[in-house]
Design a protein around this motif. Structure first.
Motif, PDB file in Angstrom:
ATOM      1  N   LEU A  13     -73.980 -25.456 -44.622  1.00 22.55           N
ATOM      2  CA  LEU A  13     -74.150 -24.222 -44.971  1.00 22.55           C
ATOM      3  C   LEU A  13     -73.498 -23.297 -43.818  1.00 22.55           C
ATOM      4  CD1 LEU A  13     -78.090 -24.383 -45.880  1.00 22.55           C
ATOM      5  CD2 LEU A  13     -76.155 -23.951 -47.286  1.00 22.55           C
ATOM      6  N   PHE A  14     -73.293 -23.941 -42.448  1.00 24.56           N
ATOM      7  CA  PHE A  14     -72.932 -23.024 -41.573  1.00 24.56           C
ATOM      8  C   PHE A  14     -71.442 -23.094 -41.639  1.00 24.56           C
ATOM      9  CE2 PHE A  14     -76.541 -23.386 -38.957  1.00 24.56           C
ATOM     10  CZ  PHE A  14     -76.972 -22.254 -38.865  1.00 24.56           C
ATOM     11  N   PHE A  15     -70.578 -24.314 -42.147  1.00 25.85           N
ATOM     12  CA  PHE A  15     -69.412 -24.347 -42.492  1.00 25.85           C
ATOM     13  C   PHE A  15     -69.059 -23.176 -43.308  1.00 25.85           C
ATOM     14  CE2 PHE A  15     -65.671 -25.573 -45.082  1.00 25.85           C
ATOM     15  CZ  PHE A  15     -64.712 -25.812 -43.971  1.00 25.85           C
ATOM     16  N   ALA A  16     -69.737 -23.168 -44.569  1.00 25.80           N
ATOM     17  CA  ALA A  16     -69.509 -22.131 -45.502  1.00 25.80           C
ATOM     18  C   ALA A  16     -69.805 -20.832 -45.197  1.00 25.80           C
ATOM     19  CB  ALA A  16     -70.393 -22.443 -46.829  1.00 25.80           C
ATOM     20  N   LEU A  17     -70.609 -20.377 -44.216  1.00 30.39           N
ATOM     21  CA  LEU A  17     -70.836 -19.036 -43.739  1.00 30.39           C
ATOM     22  C   LEU A  17     -69.629 -18.757 -42.767  1.00 30.39           C
ATOM     23  CD1 LEU A  17     -72.873 -16.564 -43.362  1.00 30.39           C
ATOM     24  CD2 LEU A  17     -73.775 -17.964 -41.068  1.00 30.39           C
ATOM     25  N   GLY A  18     -69.053 -19.639 -42.116  1.00 30.47           N
ATOM     26  CA  GLY A  18     -67.937 -19.461 -41.162  1.00 30.47           C
ATOM     27  C   GLY A  18     -66.741 -19.193 -42.171  1.00 30.47           C
ATOM     28  N   VAL A  19     -66.573 -19.804 -43.404  1.00 29.33           N
ATOM     29  CA  VAL A  19     -65.516 -19.264 -44.418  1.00 29.33           C
ATOM     30  C   VAL A  19     -65.556 -18.250 -44.992  1.00 29.33           C
ATOM     31  CG1 VAL A  19     -64.269 -20.110 -46.282  1.00 29.33           C
ATOM     32  CG2 VAL A  19     -64.818 -21.864 -44.729  1.00 29.33           C
ATOM     33  N   ILE A  20     -66.803 -17.783 -45.111  1.00 35.58           N
ATOM     34  CA  ILE A  20     -66.990 -16.747 -45.827  1.00 35.58           C
ATOM     35  C   ILE A  20     -66.761 -15.421 -44.816  1.00 35.58           C
ATOM     36  CG2 ILE A  20     -68.944 -15.101 -47.040  1.00 35.58           C
ATOM     37  CD1 ILE A  20     -70.130 -17.685 -47.967  1.00 35.58           C
ATOM     38  N   THR A  21     -67.450 -15.689 -43.662  1.00 34.50           N
ATOM     39  CA  THR A  21     -66.932 -14.443 -42.627  1.00 34.50           C
ATOM     40  C   THR A  21     -65.712 -14.419 -42.159  1.00 34.50           C
ATOM     41  OG1 THR A  21     -67.569 -15.829 -40.852  1.00 34.50           O
ATOM     42  CG2 THR A  21     -69.365 -14.733 -41.529  1.00 34.50           C
ATOM     43  N   ARG A  22     -64.890 -15.401 -42.202  1.00 35.94           N
ATOM     44  CA  ARG A  22     -63.114 -15.412 -41.956  1.00 35.94           C
ATOM     45  C   ARG A  22     -62.684 -14.510 -43.108  1.00 35.94           C
ATOM     46  NH1 ARG A  22     -59.729 -15.551 -38.091  1.00 35.94           N
ATOM     47  NH2 ARG A  22     -57.928 -16.253 -39.132  1.00 35.94           N
ATOM     48  N   PHE A  23     -63.106 -14.651 -44.302  1.00 36.59           N
ATOM     49  CA  PHE A  23     -62.457 -13.616 -45.394  1.00 36.59           C
ATOM     50  C   PHE A  23     -62.968 -12.175 -45.125  1.00 36.59           C
ATOM     51  CE2 PHE A  23     -61.863 -17.993 -47.389  1.00 36.59           C
ATOM     52  CZ  PHE A  23     -60.517 -17.943 -47.366  1.00 36.59           C
ATOM     53  N   VAL A  24     -64.279 -12.120 -44.912  1.00 38.96           N
ATOM     54  CA  VAL A  24     -64.795 -10.796 -44.904  1.00 38.96           C
ATOM     55  C   VAL A  24     -64.538  -9.800 -43.782  1.00 38.96           C
ATOM     56  CG1 VAL A  24     -67.184  -9.517 -45.072  1.00 38.96           C
ATOM     57  CG2 VAL A  24     -66.717 -11.390 -46.213  1.00 38.96           C
ATOM     58  N   ARG A  25     -64.370 -10.787 -42.692  1.00 42.56           N
ATOM     59  CA  ARG A  25     -63.630 -10.233 -41.290  1.00 42.56           C
ATOM     60  C   ARG A  25     -64.819  -9.117 -40.888  1.00 42.56           C
ATOM     61  NH1 ARG A  25     -58.430 -11.398 -39.438  1.00 42.56           N
ATOM     62  NH2 ARG A  25     -57.544 -12.690 -41.184  1.00 42.56           N
ATOM     63  N   PRO A  26     -66.120  -9.349 -40.746  1.00 39.26           N
ATOM     64  CA  PRO A  26     -67.043  -8.390 -40.025  1.00 39.26           C
ATOM     65  C   PRO A  26     -66.843  -8.125 -38.521  1.00 39.26           C
ATOM     66  CG  PRO A  26     -68.131 -10.482 -40.364  1.00 39.26           C
ATOM     67  CD  PRO A  26     -66.764 -10.706 -41.144  1.00 39.26           C
ATOM     68  N   ASN A  27     -67.207  -6.922 -38.247  1.00 42.64           N
ATOM     69  CA  ASN A  27     -67.094  -6.808 -36.617  1.00 42.64           C
ATOM     70  C   ASN A  27     -68.223  -7.347 -35.814  1.00 42.64           C
ATOM     71  OD1 ASN A  27     -66.045  -5.736 -34.295  1.00 42.64           O
ATOM     72  ND2 ASN A  27     -66.558  -3.551 -34.990  1.00 42.64           N
ATOM     73  N   LEU A  28     -68.131  -8.711 -35.606  1.00 37.64           N
ATOM     74  CA  LEU A  28     -69.265  -9.276 -34.939  1.00 37.64           C
ATOM     75  C   LEU A  28     -68.972  -9.429 -33.388  1.00 37.64           C
ATOM     76  CD1 LEU A  28     -70.170 -12.137 -37.445  1.00 37.64           C
ATOM     77  CD2 LEU A  28     -71.241 -10.010 -37.136  1.00 37.64           C
ATOM     78  N   HIS A  29     -69.795  -9.121 -32.763  1.00 38.24           N
ATOM     79  CA  HIS A  29     -69.688  -9.500 -31.130  1.00 38.24           C
ATOM     80  C   HIS A  29     -71.027 -10.127 -30.638  1.00 38.24           C
ATOM     81  CE1 HIS A  29     -65.929  -7.004 -31.006  1.00 38.24           C
ATOM     82  NE2 HIS A  29     -66.637  -6.081 -31.667  1.00 38.24           N
ATOM     83  N   PHE A  30     -70.680 -11.035 -29.805  1.00 38.14           N
ATOM     84  CA  PHE A  30     -71.832 -11.673 -29.266  1.00 38.14           C
ATOM     85  C   PHE A  30     -71.743 -11.672 -27.764  1.00 38.14           C
ATOM     86  CE2 PHE A  30     -71.269 -14.509 -33.034  1.00 38.14           C
ATOM     87  CZ  PHE A  30     -72.446 -14.382 -33.559  1.00 38.14           C
ATOM     88  N   LEU A  31     -72.841 -11.551 -27.030  1.00 42.33           N
ATOM     89  CA  LEU A  31     -72.764 -11.373 -25.524  1.00 42.33           C
ATOM     90  C   LEU A  31     -72.368 -12.822 -24.978  1.00 42.33           C
ATOM     91  CD1 LEU A  31     -76.430 -10.013 -25.088  1.00 42.33           C
ATOM     92  CD2 LEU A  31     -74.267  -8.908 -24.918  1.00 42.33           C
ATOM     93  N   GLU A  32     -71.494 -12.339 -23.918  1.00 45.86           N
ATOM     94  CA  GLU A  32     -70.815 -13.856 -23.384  1.00 45.86           C
ATOM     95  C   GLU A  32     -71.693 -14.728 -22.948  1.00 45.86           C
ATOM     96  OE1 GLU A  32     -67.643 -14.562 -19.779  1.00 45.86           O
ATOM     97  OE2 GLU A  32     -68.004 -12.664 -20.515  1.00 45.86           O
ATOM     98  N   GLY A  33     -72.884 -14.557 -22.476  1.00 49.87           N
ATOM     99  CA  GLY A  33     -73.765 -15.429 -22.063  1.00 49.87           C
ATOM    100  C   GLY A  33     -74.359 -16.311 -23.179  1.00 49.87           C
ATOM    101  N   ILE A  34     -74.658 -15.625 -24.363  1.00 51.59           N
ATOM    102  CA  ILE A  34     -75.288 -16.191 -25.735  1.00 51.59           C
ATOM    103  C   ILE A  34     -74.136 -17.219 -26.298  1.00 51.59           C
ATOM    104  CG2 ILE A  34     -75.836 -15.711 -27.932  1.00 51.59           C
ATOM    105  CD1 ILE A  34     -77.289 -13.294 -26.972  1.00 51.59           C
ATOM    106  N   ALA A  35     -72.832 -16.821 -26.147  1.00 47.06           N
ATOM    107  CA  ALA A  35     -71.793 -17.402 -26.678  1.00 47.06           C
ATOM    108  C   ALA A  35     -71.477 -18.662 -25.893  1.00 47.06           C
ATOM    109  CB  ALA A  35     -70.280 -16.580 -26.842  1.00 47.06           C
ATOM    110  N   LYS A  36     -71.635 -18.523 -24.682  1.00 46.48           N
ATOM    111  CA  LYS A  36     -71.570 -19.917 -23.656  1.00 46.48           C
ATOM    112  C   LYS A  36     -72.693 -20.819 -23.872  1.00 46.48           C
ATOM    113  CE  LYS A  36     -68.409 -18.147 -20.029  1.00 46.48           C
ATOM    114  NZ  LYS A  36     -68.198 -17.587 -18.669  1.00 46.48           N
TER     115      LYS A  36
END
Length: 68
Positions: A13-36
């Protein structure tokens, strides 16, 4: 639909979500601490699961003999 049960596992499911977001290209920003924190958590989880699988699937003596 017996073949679709494996598509509902979280990894697929997460792989499919990643593929979908790659094509849709939403403007997503994560905080640096959360990403790390997420990346460290995922790396540790993958490493611990791999260690457990190697430990239970191979004999230690056989592993040592193959590496030498």
């Amino acid at each position: 639909m017996p073949g679709f049960g494996s598509l509902l596992i979280p990894a697929a499911l997460f792989f499919a979500l990643g593929v979908i977001t790659r094509f849709v290209r939403p403007n997503l920003h994560f905080l640096e601490g959360i990403a790390k924190g997420l990346s460290l958590y995922l790396l540790m989880a993958i490493g611990l699961k791999g260690q457990r699988l190697v430990r239970y699937s191979m004999d230690t003596e056989m592993l040592i003999n193959e590496t030498l």
